[in-house]
Write a protein that holds these residues in place. Structure first.
Motif, mmCIF file in Angstrom:
data_model
loop_
_atom_site.group_PDB
_atom_site.id
_atom_site.type_symbol
_atom_site.label_atom_id
_atom_site.label_comp_id
_atom_site.label_asym_id
_atom_site.label_seq_id
_atom_site.Cartn_x
_atom_site.Cartn_y
_atom_site.Cartn_z
ATOM 1 N N THR A 130 0.834 -1.213 0.000
ATOM 2 C CA THR A 130 0.000 0.000 0.000
ATOM 3 C C THR A 130 0.870 1.265 0.000
ATOM 4 O OG1 THR A 130 0.009 0.168 2.413
ATOM 5 C CG2 THR A 130 -1.780 -1.105 1.434
ATOM 6 N N GLY A 131 0.227 2.363 -0.347
ATOM 7 C CA GLY A 131 0.901 3.656 -0.283
ATOM 8 C C GLY A 131 1.272 4.027 1.140
ATOM 9 N N THR A 132 0.420 3.644 2.080
ATOM 10 C CA THR A 132 0.711 3.921 3.487
ATOM 11 C C THR A 132 2.001 3.223 3.902
ATOM 12 O OG1 THR A 132 -1.647 4.150 3.959
ATOM 13 C CG2 THR A 132 -0.211 3.703 5.835
ATOM 14 N N ASN A 177 5.030 5.050 2.358
ATOM 15 C CA ASN A 177 5.463 6.213 3.134
ATOM 16 C C ASN A 177 6.166 5.779 4.414
ATOM 17 O OD1 ASN A 177 4.540 8.230 1.401
ATOM 18 N ND2 ASN A 177 2.508 8.302 2.341
ATOM 19 N N HIS A 189 -1.402 13.478 3.567
ATOM 20 C CA HIS A 189 -1.888 12.130 3.858
ATOM 21 C C HIS A 189 -1.031 11.497 4.948
ATOM 22 C CE1 HIS A 189 -3.105 7.939 3.233
ATOM 23 N NE2 HIS A 189 -4.113 8.382 2.513
ATOM 24 N N GLU A 228 -2.589 8.472 8.320
ATOM 25 C CA GLU A 228 -1.786 7.255 8.457
ATOM 26 C C GLU A 228 -1.561 6.895 9.925
ATOM 27 O OE1 GLU A 228 1.464 7.295 5.580
ATOM 28 O OE2 GLU A 228 0.099 8.043 4.036
ATOM 29 N N GLU A 280 3.752 16.194 -0.828
ATOM 30 C CA GLU A 280 2.786 15.296 -1.486
ATOM 31 C C GLU A 280 2.439 15.852 -2.871
ATOM 32 O OE1 GLU A 280 -0.394 14.125 1.182
ATOM 33 O OE2 GLU A 280 -1.831 14.231 -0.459
ATOM 34 N N ASN A 334 -3.711 15.406 -2.389
ATOM 35 C CA ASN A 334 -5.083 14.911 -2.266
ATOM 36 C C ASN A 334 -6.015 15.928 -1.601
ATOM 37 O OD1 ASN A 334 -7.395 13.455 -1.542
ATOM 38 N ND2 ASN A 334 -6.296 11.674 -0.806
ATOM 39 N N ASP A 344 5.587 11.904 -1.275
ATOM 40 C CA ASP A 344 4.430 11.016 -1.315
ATOM 41 C C ASP A 344 3.781 11.257 -2.681
ATOM 42 O OD1 ASP A 344 2.030 9.724 -1.228
ATOM 43 O OD2 ASP A 344 1.370 10.560 0.694
ATOM 44 N N ALA A 391 1.683 9.347 -4.342
ATOM 45 C CA ALA A 391 0.574 8.401 -4.571
ATOM 46 C C ALA A 391 -0.023 8.633 -5.959
ATOM 47 C CB ALA A 391 -0.491 8.562 -3.492
ATOM 48 N N ARG A 392 -0.167 9.920 -6.332
ATOM 49 C CA ARG A 392 -0.687 10.268 -7.663
ATOM 50 C C ARG A 392 0.344 11.066 -8.459
ATOM 51 N NH1 ARG A 392 -4.783 10.774 -4.089
ATOM 52 N NH2 ARG A 392 -6.531 9.319 -4.357
ATOM 53 N N CYS A 438 1.554 5.121 -5.904
ATOM 54 C CA CYS A 438 0.486 4.116 -5.792
ATOM 55 C C CYS A 438 0.115 3.575 -7.166
ATOM 56 C CB CYS A 438 -0.773 4.735 -5.188
ATOM 57 S SG CYS A 438 -0.701 4.906 -3.401
ATOM 58 N N SER A 454 -2.635 1.562 -7.242
ATOM 59 C CA SER A 454 -4.039 1.163 -7.046
ATOM 60 C C SER A 454 -4.990 2.345 -7.011
ATOM 61 C CB SER A 454 -4.154 0.395 -5.737
ATOM 62 O OG SER A 454 -3.801 1.239 -4.667
HETATM 63 C C1 LIG Z 1 -4.102 6.884 -1.028
HETATM 64 C C2 LIG Z 1 -2.951 7.690 -0.578
HETATM 65 C C3 LIG Z 1 -1.921 7.132 0.186
HETATM 66 C C4 LIG Z 1 -2.003 5.741 0.779
HETATM 67 O O1 LIG Z 1 -2.246 4.740 -0.073
HETATM 68 P P1 LIG Z 1 -2.975 3.392 0.432
HETATM 69 O O2 LIG Z 1 -2.607 2.452 -0.657
HETATM 70 O O3 LIG Z 1 -4.430 3.708 0.515
HETATM 71 O O4 LIG Z 1 -2.376 3.022 1.739
HETATM 72 C C5 LIG Z 1 -0.844 7.910 0.494
HETATM 73 N N1 LIG Z 1 -0.774 9.194 0.095
HETATM 74 C C6 LIG Z 1 -1.741 9.769 -0.630
HETATM 75 C C7 LIG Z 1 -1.580 11.177 -1.067
HETATM 76 C C8 LIG Z 1 -2.873 9.042 -0.984
HETATM 77 O O5 LIG Z 1 -3.845 9.634 -1.672
#
Ligand SMILES: *Cc1c(COP(=O)(O)O)cnc(C)c1O
Length: 345
Positions: free
Chosen positions: A59-61, A64, A85, A90, A139, A143, A172, A174-175, A200, A202
Motif C-alpha cells: 500500500t501507499g501507506t 510512506n 496524507h 496514516e 505530497e 489529495n 508522497d 501516490a498520484r 500508488c 491502485s
Molecule cells: C491513497 C494515498 C496514500 C495511501 O495509499 P494506500 O494504498 O491507501 O495506503 C498515500 N498518500 C496519498 C496522497 C494518498 O492519496
C-alpha cells in the motif's frame, strides 16, 4: 440502477489486460528476491523515476512508512504539511511505529508548503532542547488540496532547501503520474531532488493493490528491511505485481481522460447555484466543491445523490470530494450534473 462511483480513484476494477497478466505471471519467493515479475515492476518504476532501485509494497501507506523508517530514527523530526496524507490519514505511524516527531507546516491551498515556513521549522542542531530535523515530506499531487499538482520548479526549490539544511526529501507521490500528465512533464523531473518517492498503483492507474518506493540502492536496502518488520514481505507477489506492470505500461497516458472529465464536471458544478468549486493550478482527477446553500449540508447532498446512483464523499460539513476514474465516462459526467441539479432542488 447505473452506479457512478466518484468516491475515490481506488474503486477501480482491474482491467482485462491486468487479469490476464495476473493469471499468467511468472512468480517466485520475493522475500528471497526470486520473484521475476516483482523485480520487473520495481525496475520499471525506478526507470520511470530515474532512481537506482525500487521496492514493491502492498500500500501507499506502507510506502510512506518504510521510506521514513529507512531514513529517520527515534526523535528525528519530519517536516510535513498539516493536510498531508502522511500526517492526516496514516494513524501517526511515523510516531507510533517509528518514534519520529512530526513538525507541522501549514499547506497552502495549492498543496505547497511555504519555503520560508519550512526554513523556519528547521531546528538548530546545537540546541539540546530540540529534536533533530531530518526530512521534509511533500505530497504530489496533493489529495486534500484538491488534487493539486506541485510544479517542477517548486519541487526543485524544496529540494534545494532540503540540501542547504542537510535534510532529506521524501515525496508522497501516490498520484505522481497524475501530476506528470497534468503538467506535461516526465515523472522523473518531478522527483529529481527526492531521496525517496512512493507511488500508488491502485489509485487512478487501476491496479488492484500495490505501491512502489524508489530511491538509491542503499536506501532501498534499508527500506526492504523496514518492509519486512512491518509485515510487508510478500512471497509470490508477482501475481499482483503483474497488474502493476500493466498499470504503468498502459494506464498512465489515459489519466488525461480523467483530468478532462474532472474539468467538465468542475465547470458544470460551478454553474449550479448553491455550489462553489475549489480552484487548483491545474486540474487532475480530484475535485472538491462546497455547498453554499443554507439549510443543506454536504452529507445531505451526498445522501440525495446516492439515491440517484451517484456516489461522492462528504469531506466536511460543507465540503464534498469527487474523484474521476476510468469507469466514469464523459456521458456519466452529464448524468452526474443532471442528478446534482435535481438534488439541489
Ligand atoms: C491513497 C494515498 C496514500 C495511501 O495509499 P494506500 O494504498 O491507501 O495506503 C498515500 N498518500 C496519498 C496522497 C494518498 O492519496
Amino acid at each position: 440502477m447505473h452506479i457512478i462511483d466518484l468516491r475515490s480513484d481506488t474503486v477501480t476494477q482491474p482491467t482485462p489486460a491486468m487479469r490476464r497478466a495476473m493469471a499468467e505471471a511468472e512468480v517466485g519467493d520475493d522475500v528471497f528476491g526470486e520473484d521475476p515479475t516483482v523485480r520487473r515492476l520495481e525496475e520499471l518504476c525506478a526507470g520511470r523515476l530515474c532512481k537506482e532501485a525500487g521496492l514493491y509494497v502492498p500500500t501507499g501507506t506502507m510506502g510512506n512508512l518504510v521510506s521514513l523508517l529507512a531514513q529517520c530514527g527515534r526523535g528525528d523530526e519530519v517536516i510535513v504539511g498539516d493536510q498531508a496524507h502522511l500526517y492526516y490519514y496514516e494513524q501517526g505511524g511515523m510516531s507510533a511505529l517509528g518514534g519520529m516527531h512530526p513538525r507541522i507546516v501549514r499547506n497552502r491551498p495549492d498543496g505547497t508548503l511555504d519555503l520560508a515556513e519550512i526554513a523556519d521549522a528547521v531546528r538548530d542542531p546545537n540546541n539540546v532542547h530540540y529534536p533533530r530535523s531530518r526530512l521534509i515530506a511533500v505530497e504530489n499531487t496533493h489529495n486534500r488540496c484538491g488534487g493539486s499538482p506541485l510544479s517542477v520548479d517548486y519541487m526543485h526549490r524544496v529540494g534545494k532547501l532540503a540540501r542547504e539544511h542537510g535534510l532529506l526529501l521524501h515525496v508522497d507521490g501516490a498520484r505522481l503520474f497524475n501530476a506528470s500528465v497534468a503538467l506535461d512533464v516526465r515523472p522523473s523531473e518531478l522527483v529529481a531532488d527526492a531521496d525517496s518517492v512512493s507511488v500508488c498503483l491502485s489509485k487512478g492507474l487501476g491496479a488492484p493493490v500495490g505501491a512502489v518506493v524508489c530511491g538509491s540502492k542503499a536506501f532501498i536496502t534499508e527500506a526492504r528491511r523496514a518492509r519486512k518488520v512491518v509485515g510487508g514481505g510478500m512471497r509470490q507477489a508477482g501475481v499482483i505485481a503483474a497488474a502493476g506492470i500493466v498499470a504503468i505500461e498502459q494506464n498512465v497516458e489515459r489519466l488525461a481522460e480523467d483530468h478532462a472529465n474532472a474539468r467538465s464536471l468542475a465547470a458544470g458544478l460551478a454553474a449550479l447555484p448553491g455550489l462553489q468549486v475549489e480552484d487548483v493550478p491545474a486540474r487532475t482527477d480530484i475535485l472538491f466543491f462546497r455547498v453554499t446553500r443554507p439549510n443543506l449540508t454536504a452529507a445531505q447532498l451526498v445522501t440525495r445523490l446516492a439515491e440517484s446512483g451517484v456516489r461522492m464523499f462528504a469531506f466536511g460539513p460543507d465540503r464534498i470530494r469527487a474523484v474521476l476514474n476510468y469507469h466514469v465516462t464523459a456521458d456519466d459526467v452529464e448524468t452526474v450534473l443532471t442528478a446534482t441539479r435535481t438534488a439541489l432542488q
